[in-house]
Design an enzyme around this catalytic site. Structure first.
Site, PDB file in Angstrom:
ATOM      1  N   ASP A   1       0.783  -1.264   0.007  1.00 55.86           N
ATOM      2  CA  ASP A   1      -0.001  -0.054  -0.045  1.00 55.86           C
ATOM      3  C   ASP A   1       0.824   1.157   0.010  1.00 55.86           C
ATOM      4  O   ASP A   1       2.090   1.023   0.295  1.00 55.86           O
ATOM      5  CB  ASP A   1      -1.063  -0.144   1.333  1.00 55.86           C
ATOM      6  CG  ASP A   1      -2.155   0.925   0.905  1.00 55.86           C
ATOM      7  OD1 ASP A   1      -2.051   1.765   0.107  1.00 55.86           O
ATOM      8  OD2 ASP A   1      -3.248   0.941   1.790  1.00 55.86           O
TER       9      ASP A   1
HETATM   10  C1  BGC Z   1      -5.022   3.230  -0.081  1.00 56.00           C
HETATM   11  C2  BGC Z   1      -4.947   2.416  -1.079  1.00 56.00           C
HETATM   12  C3  BGC Z   1      -4.834   2.940  -2.201  1.00 56.00           C
HETATM   13  C4  BGC Z   1      -3.562   3.617  -2.402  1.00 56.00           C
HETATM   14  C5  BGC Z   1      -3.525   4.356  -3.538  1.00 56.00           C
HETATM   15  C6  BGC Z   1      -3.675   4.222   0.069  1.00 56.00           C
HETATM   16  O1  BGC Z   1      -4.005   5.155   0.987  1.00 56.00           O
HETATM   17  O2  BGC Z   1      -5.023   2.533   1.376  1.00 56.00           O
HETATM   18  O3  BGC Z   1      -6.246   1.644  -1.113  1.00 56.00           O
HETATM   19  O4  BGC Z   1      -4.970   2.031  -3.367  1.00 56.00           O
HETATM   20  O5  BGC Z   1      -3.731   4.691  -1.271  1.00 56.00           O
HETATM   21  O6  BGC Z   1      -4.138   5.465  -3.584  1.00 56.00           O
END
Ligand code: BGC
Length: 754
Positions: free
Chosen positions: A229
């Site tokens: 993530d």
């Molecule tokens: C989120 C993810 C997301 C990623 C990219 C993170 O803060 O938890 O679900 O895909 O950011 O935006």
């Protein structure tokens, strides 16, 4: 492309470089070898492709796109084909926009109604979440672009999301928090998996080799790459060894250098880095070799599809006196700002820049509908004048429809809800309108359950969830009967927050959250405790009625290596075409393992014309009866009696059939002097050896039958049996000592344990 030979041509620095993003949304290119970059983008319910400044919070702009119903709504369709169609449409958009991977589905279990991201997640039930996730992934990937199932794993709160440890026992992880990922991997092989920010039992997901390698790849057979993530990487070198292939977004080269240093220092095997590169490049080239940038992206058609899907997701929670559907000629008052400006998606990384939004008010054009704003969602307030205007509109109409729900600030990625209530001004508005007009209907736009203190004073409630940019079209269709509601709750609506099983421990203390309720999440808990709920898991009404009858099983007794088929006849007994969400639950009756009363193990959405009936068949295998046995670290079925139930909700069971399941696996037993007789009895060899001593002890405890021996007669048969059952093996020395040969217990134990 021969990926292995490509990787062999890379320098260590280049390989380490490939293990993190080139920018916010791209993998790195290696120009020297012609390796292209590839782009990924949020997800899950549409595209948030950013051209300019990247961010993972949904703050900066992204391209105009189509916002489909969010996970909370999509799951409520209980319709695998439908979510597959949504996936295909999103996959086509990815091809058009040259995206290799869309970052979704998001499948974390709704442990508490308070999780800020529940709107993106699918269900409190792992089976439902897994099946729907697999259908979405198969849909997207049918277009030769990838998905990233997220957030692996046990990421069930936003509070301290980058540091908190989700502490759960093995059985709870395996039965509740893993299966959505497991099913998706086994049935749909997502191109990528996104590991979560949090730690699991103290170890960061991004550094967890057990999670990312042993379980995900070793046991489930995942073949793609794991990305972090955004910002979830802690110790990068440890992560590479654990199986975290791609760090996203990037660390400005710092972590790439750490990988190189770790290899040079002999702390990380270069083969681990090679493997990460191979996995990443496999997917990069899978996309590149199948790219079709000339794929059309018809926004208008997808807007219409989004409306169609949203209508299938709406859950009719209550419909007293059949007040819905409304008659098209009737005077209807739409009350509440969400009628004009629907809340149809959540905040954060999934936030889509919709090319168009259709409100219920717009969709109701041409109907006899008036409008009063009722409250101001942004200000979270209703003035007396607004309430008075709403009351007047309600009085002037035959039916008042209040549009309520959670404003953006109430639920979002990044933080959790503080309570389970609607804004106070909305509760007040509903009460006032309901007092003014007995024909009051409430439409809800929210990503997670709310308390409904006014439920007894309104005639109908339509749960629209966050239904995507065309939610207004779907709402009007359902309200006025152009669509027959067929959504069912993918989560329980408890009466009050305090009833939720995680209530005592949710959010935890400091950086530790203990999952003390174990496997008793959602309806598994409410059913076990026989608690009243506001609306149960699986609930959803229709404008028609259904009958489920003639449940038949292919056998009344099976072994755990067999499969069982359960067939039921479903009939539309009303006068409108409609869709039934037929649910199959399995329950273990008796047995020693503490288990939920029932667990969802099958569901099918069936479309039926009035009077039409159809057979629906479900196939159950070992997993449908098994629990996770910590002793053998595997799924295990206790030999015993099980119940197969067919219902239209977890609390509306229409047919039941028993089946006996015999285990083909014997759990290894270890005996010592403290093993009690009850457990020894399971081993005929042991019982044969100690029978004379057992007889002697039994005689000592048995009622005498002699009327003068009152003390002895007070010991009932049952009590005597209990005394014996719970007595440890060493007890035979105390109670049948004269019949026990020297060294007998030691000899017996060594014989039994071999
Ligand atoms: C989120 C993810 C997301 C990623 C990219 C993170 O803060 O938890 O679900 O895909 O950011 O935006």
């Amino acid at each position: 492309m021969d990926i292995k030979s490509l990787v062999s041509q890379l320098t260590l620095e280049e390989k380490a470089g490939l293990c993190s993003g080139g920018d916010f949304w791209h993998t790195k290119a290696v120009e020297r070898l012609g390796i292209p970059a590839s782009m990924v983008s949020d997800g899950p319910h549409g595209l948030r492709k950013q051209d300019q400044t990247g961010d993972h919070l949904g703050v900066n702009d992204s391209i105009k796109a189509v916002c489909f119903p969010a996970g909370c709504a999509a799951a409520a369709s209980f319709d695998k084909d439908l979510i597959g169609r949504m996936g295909r449409a999103i996959g086509q958009s990815c091809q058009h926009e040259q995206l290799s991977v869309v970052l979704g589905p998001a499948v974390n279990i709704k442990r508490s109604p308070l999780c800020g991201r529940n709107f993106e997640y699918l269900s409190e039930d792992p089976y439902l979440a897994g099946e729907m996730a697999a259908a979405y992934i198969n849909g997207v990937q049918s277009q030769n672009v990838g998905t990233s199932i997220k957030h692996f794993a046990a990421n069930n709160q936003e509070h301290r999301r980058m540091s908190s440890s989700s502490d759960a026992d093995e059985r709870t992880l395996r039965e509740i928090y893993f299966p959505a990922f497991e099913t998706a991997v086994k049935k749909a092989q997502p191109w990528t998996v996104m590991c979560s920010y949090n730690r699991i039992n103290g170890v960061y997901a991004s550094e967890n080799r057990w999670l990312l390698t042993d379980v995900l790849r070793g046991e489930w057979g995942f073949e793609g790459y794991v990305m972090s993530d955004w910002g979830a990487t802690a110790d990068r070198a440890v992560g590479v060894h654990a199986g975290l292939d791609l760090e996203m977004p990037a660390s400005g080269g710092v972590n790439d250098r750490k990988i190189v240093e770790a290899v040079r220092a002999g702390k990380l095997d270069e083969a681990d880095v090679d493997l990460a590169c191979e996995r990443i490049l496999n997917i990069v080239y899978r996309y590149v070799e199948n790219a079709k940038p000339d794929t059309p992206w018809d926004l208008e058609a997808q807007h219409a599809l989004s409306a169609e899907i949203a209508a299938e997701c709406m859950v009719l929670l209550k419909n007293e006196e059949g007040i819905l559907p409304l008659n098209k000629g009737d005077a209807v008052a739409f009350i509440g700002e969400f009628a004009e400006k629907p809340r149809y998606q959540g905040g954060g990384s999934s936030h889509i820049n919709s090319f168009r939004t259709t409100s219920a008010l717009e969709a109701a054009e041409g109907l006899n509908v008036t409008y009063a704003r009722g409250y101001d969602a942004l200000a979270d307030a209703a003035t007396d004048a607004q309430i008075a205007e709403a009351v007047a509109a309600a009085k002037a109409a035959k039916v008042a429809v209040v549009f309520a729900g959670l404003p953006d600030a109430y639920e979002s990625e990044g933080y959790d809800r503080k309570h389970m209530r609607l804004p106070e001004c909305q509760d007040r508005l509903i009460e006032a309108v309901a007092a003014a007009n007995p024909n009051t209907v409430v439409v809800l736009y929210n990503g997670s359950p709310v308390e409904m203190p006014w439920i007894g004073r309104v005639k109908a409630v339509l749960e629209g969830y966050l239904g995507g940019q065309a939610v207004g079209i779907a709402t009007v269709k359902v309200l006025f009967g152009d669509a027959n509601p067929s959504g069912h709750l993918a989560e329980t609506f408890p009466l009050r927050l305090e009833d939720n099983p995680s209530y005592l421990y949710y959010l935890g203390e400091g950086n530790v959250t203990e999952y003390r309720e174990g496997v008793f999440v959602g309806y598994r808990y409410y059913d076990k405790k026989k608690m009243d709920v506001l609306f149960p898991f699986g609930h959803g009404l229709s404008y028609t009625t259904f009958e489920c009858s003639g449940l038949r099983l292919s056998a009344d007794s099976i072994r755990d290596t067999d499969t069982l088929t359960a067939t039921v006849t479903v009939k539309n007994t009303g006068d409108r075409a409609g869709k039934a969400a037929v649910q199959l639950y399995v329950g273990a009756s008796g047995g020693e393992i503490i288990r939920p009363v029932r667990e969802l193990k099958g569901f099918e959405k069936v479309a039926l014309q009035p009077g039409e009936s159809r057979d629906v068949a479900f196939t159950l295998d070992k997993r449908a009866f098994a629990y996770w046995c910590e002793q053998i670290h595997d799924w295990h079925v206790e030999t015993g009696d099980y119940t197969v139930e067919i219902g239209l909700s977890s609390r509306d069971i229409r047919a039941t059939a028993p089946v006996r399941v015999e285990s083909t696996v014997r759990l290894p037993a270890h005996y010592d002097a403290n093993t009690i007789f009850m457990d020894l009895k399971k081993d005929p060899k042991a019982m044969a050896a100690i029978q004379p001593m057992v007889d002697a002890i039994s005689a000592a405890f048995a009622p005498s039958g002699d009327e003068t021996d009152a003390a002895k007669d007070a010991v009932s048969d049952e009590m005597g049996m209990a005394m014996l059952n719970y007595m440890p093996l060493r007890g035979i020395l105390s109670f049948a000592g004269d019949k026990v040969p020297e060294g007998f217990i030691d000899q017996l134990l060594s014989q039994l344990n071999n």
